[in-house]
Design a protein around this motif. Sequence first.
Motif, PDB file in Angstrom:
ATOM      1  N   GLU A 185      50.919  -6.291 -22.094  1.00 39.77           N
ATOM      2  CA  GLU A 185      50.301  -7.507 -22.612  1.00 39.77           C
ATOM      3  C   GLU A 185      49.406  -7.185 -23.810  1.00 39.77           C
ATOM      4  OE1 GLU A 185      49.114 -11.320 -23.329  1.00 39.77           O
ATOM      5  OE2 GLU A 185      50.764 -10.630 -22.056  1.00 39.77           O
ATOM      6  N   ALA A 206      51.430  -9.324 -32.188  1.00 39.17           N
ATOM      7  CA  ALA A 206      51.587 -10.743 -32.518  1.00 39.17           C
ATOM      8  C   ALA A 206      51.345 -11.091 -33.988  1.00 39.17           C
ATOM      9  CB  ALA A 206      50.683 -11.586 -31.615  1.00 39.17           C
ATOM     10  N   ASP A 265      67.103  -9.786 -23.979  1.00 41.52           N
ATOM     11  CA  ASP A 265      68.084 -10.385 -24.882  1.00 41.52           C
ATOM     12  C   ASP A 265      68.791  -9.290 -25.681  1.00 41.52           C
ATOM     13  OD1 ASP A 265      69.412 -11.610 -27.055  1.00 41.52           O
ATOM     14  OD2 ASP A 265      68.012 -13.292 -27.047  1.00 41.52           O
ATOM     15  N   GLU A 277      57.566 -12.268 -35.548  1.00 36.76           N
ATOM     16  CA  GLU A 277      57.866 -13.681 -35.339  1.00 36.76           C
ATOM     17  C   GLU A 277      58.775 -13.902 -34.137  1.00 36.76           C
ATOM     18  OE1 GLU A 277      59.555 -14.927 -39.006  1.00 36.76           O
ATOM     19  OE2 GLU A 277      57.679 -14.795 -40.132  1.00 36.76           O
ATOM     20  N   TRP A 278      59.286 -12.817 -33.539  1.00 36.70           N
ATOM     21  CA  TRP A 278      60.174 -12.936 -32.394  1.00 36.70           C
ATOM     22  C   TRP A 278      59.368 -12.899 -31.096  1.00 36.70           C
ATOM     23  CZ3 TRP A 278      59.163  -8.261 -30.146  1.00 36.70           C
ATOM     24  CH2 TRP A 278      58.831  -7.199 -30.996  1.00 36.70           C
ATOM     25  N   ASP A 279      60.006 -13.334 -30.005  1.00 34.16           N
ATOM     26  CA  ASP A 279      59.347 -13.418 -28.703  1.00 34.16           C
ATOM     27  C   ASP A 279      59.432 -12.077 -27.978  1.00 34.16           C
ATOM     28  OD1 ASP A 279      59.635 -14.023 -25.561  1.00 34.16           O
ATOM     29  OD2 ASP A 279      58.369 -15.553 -26.491  1.00 34.16           O
ATOM     30  N   PHE A 280      58.287 -11.504 -27.683  1.00 33.17           N
ATOM     31  CA  PHE A 280      58.214 -10.169 -27.077  1.00 33.17           C
ATOM     32  C   PHE A 280      58.908 -10.122 -25.719  1.00 33.17           C
ATOM     33  CE2 PHE A 280      56.087  -6.930 -24.506  1.00 33.17           C
ATOM     34  CZ  PHE A 280      56.072  -5.835 -25.355  1.00 33.17           C
ATOM     35  N   ASP A 281      58.591 -11.063 -24.842  1.00 31.12           N
ATOM     36  CA  ASP A 281      59.179 -11.063 -23.501  1.00 31.12           C
ATOM     37  C   ASP A 281      60.687 -11.272 -23.555  1.00 31.12           C
ATOM     38  OD1 ASP A 281      56.682 -10.678 -22.322  1.00 31.12           O
ATOM     39  OD2 ASP A 281      56.284 -12.835 -22.241  1.00 31.12           O
ATOM     40  N   GLN A 282      61.136 -12.149 -24.437  1.00 36.08           N
ATOM     41  CA  GLN A 282      62.562 -12.416 -24.564  1.00 36.08           C
ATOM     42  C   GLN A 282      63.312 -11.186 -25.053  1.00 36.08           C
ATOM     43  OE1 GLN A 282      64.076 -15.078 -23.519  1.00 36.08           O
ATOM     44  NE2 GLN A 282      66.126 -14.544 -24.240  1.00 36.08           N
ATOM     45  N   ALA A 283      62.654 -10.405 -25.914  1.00 39.55           N
ATOM     46  CA  ALA A 283      63.306  -9.219 -26.479  1.00 39.55           C
ATOM     47  C   ALA A 283      63.691  -8.209 -25.405  1.00 39.55           C
ATOM     48  CB  ALA A 283      62.390  -8.561 -27.505  1.00 39.55           C
ATOM     49  N   ARG A 311      51.627  -6.537 -26.717  1.00 37.19           N
ATOM     50  CA  ARG A 311      52.173  -7.792 -27.230  1.00 37.19           C
ATOM     51  C   ARG A 311      51.153  -8.507 -28.109  1.00 37.19           C
ATOM     52  NH1 ARG A 311      54.191 -12.391 -23.123  1.00 37.19           N
ATOM     53  NH2 ARG A 311      52.040 -12.158 -22.413  1.00 37.19           N
ATOM     54  N   GLU A 312      49.906  -8.538 -27.672  1.00 37.03           N
ATOM     55  CA  GLU A 312      48.858  -9.191 -28.459  1.00 37.03           C
ATOM     56  C   GLU A 312      48.611  -8.451 -29.769  1.00 37.03           C
ATOM     57  OE1 GLU A 312      45.424  -9.561 -26.005  1.00 37.03           O
ATOM     58  OE2 GLU A 312      46.375 -10.965 -24.603  1.00 37.03           O
TER      59      GLU A 312
END
Length: 211
Positions: free
Chosen positions: A25, A32, A45, A36-42, A28-29
């Motif tokens: 976390e 940020a 995906d 521009e992409w989503d950390f959790d989704q990466a 991720r912060e």
Amino acid sequence: GQGAQWVGMASGLLGTSSVFRESMEACREALAPFVEWDFDQALVDPELLSRVDVVQPVLWAVMVSLAAVWRSYGVEPAAVVGHSQGEIAAAVVAGGLSLEDGARVVALRSRAWLGLVGLGGMASVGLPAGVVRERLGRWGDVLSVAAVNSPGACAVAGDPVALDELVEVLSAEGVRARRIRGIDTAGHSAQVEPLRERLLSDLAPVVPRSG
């Protein structure tokens, strides 16, 4: 370094280790402001994780967070070594860079690499670097030894067609040689030189620290 990633990596520790989860976390912060992409989704995906500007920051976060877990169990390193882009995580773990500066380096460096995508690649070769350098002569300056991984193994970087030829020739001789999956840039080679001025500018705010 890059190449060890897989879709769903870190999911186990995210669910079982509060130390790992809190460190991820924090990473991720720190990332940020630069992504521009989503950390959790990466993490789940495959399309996102195939992008160099995504996989390198995500791997950095995993490496930093794994070190936090080891420390929580009392494992304190006498020295920290990183390989390739793993050097950025090593610098953070060793205290040479703040978490925020580490995030800046890995995010902006990998974003700059987007301009090199498709121009090169890397291969792992099970021969000493000196032997490989001699074998590369037939390809001129389009291939070069990129990293010495051990006394008997190294990485080669350069033109993708020439890399495929090298792997085919060495494999036919019984030498362990393979393209490194997920890498379509020629890291640690002359191909990255055009990024020098951009990176000097992007990373100018970074302030190294004493570990």
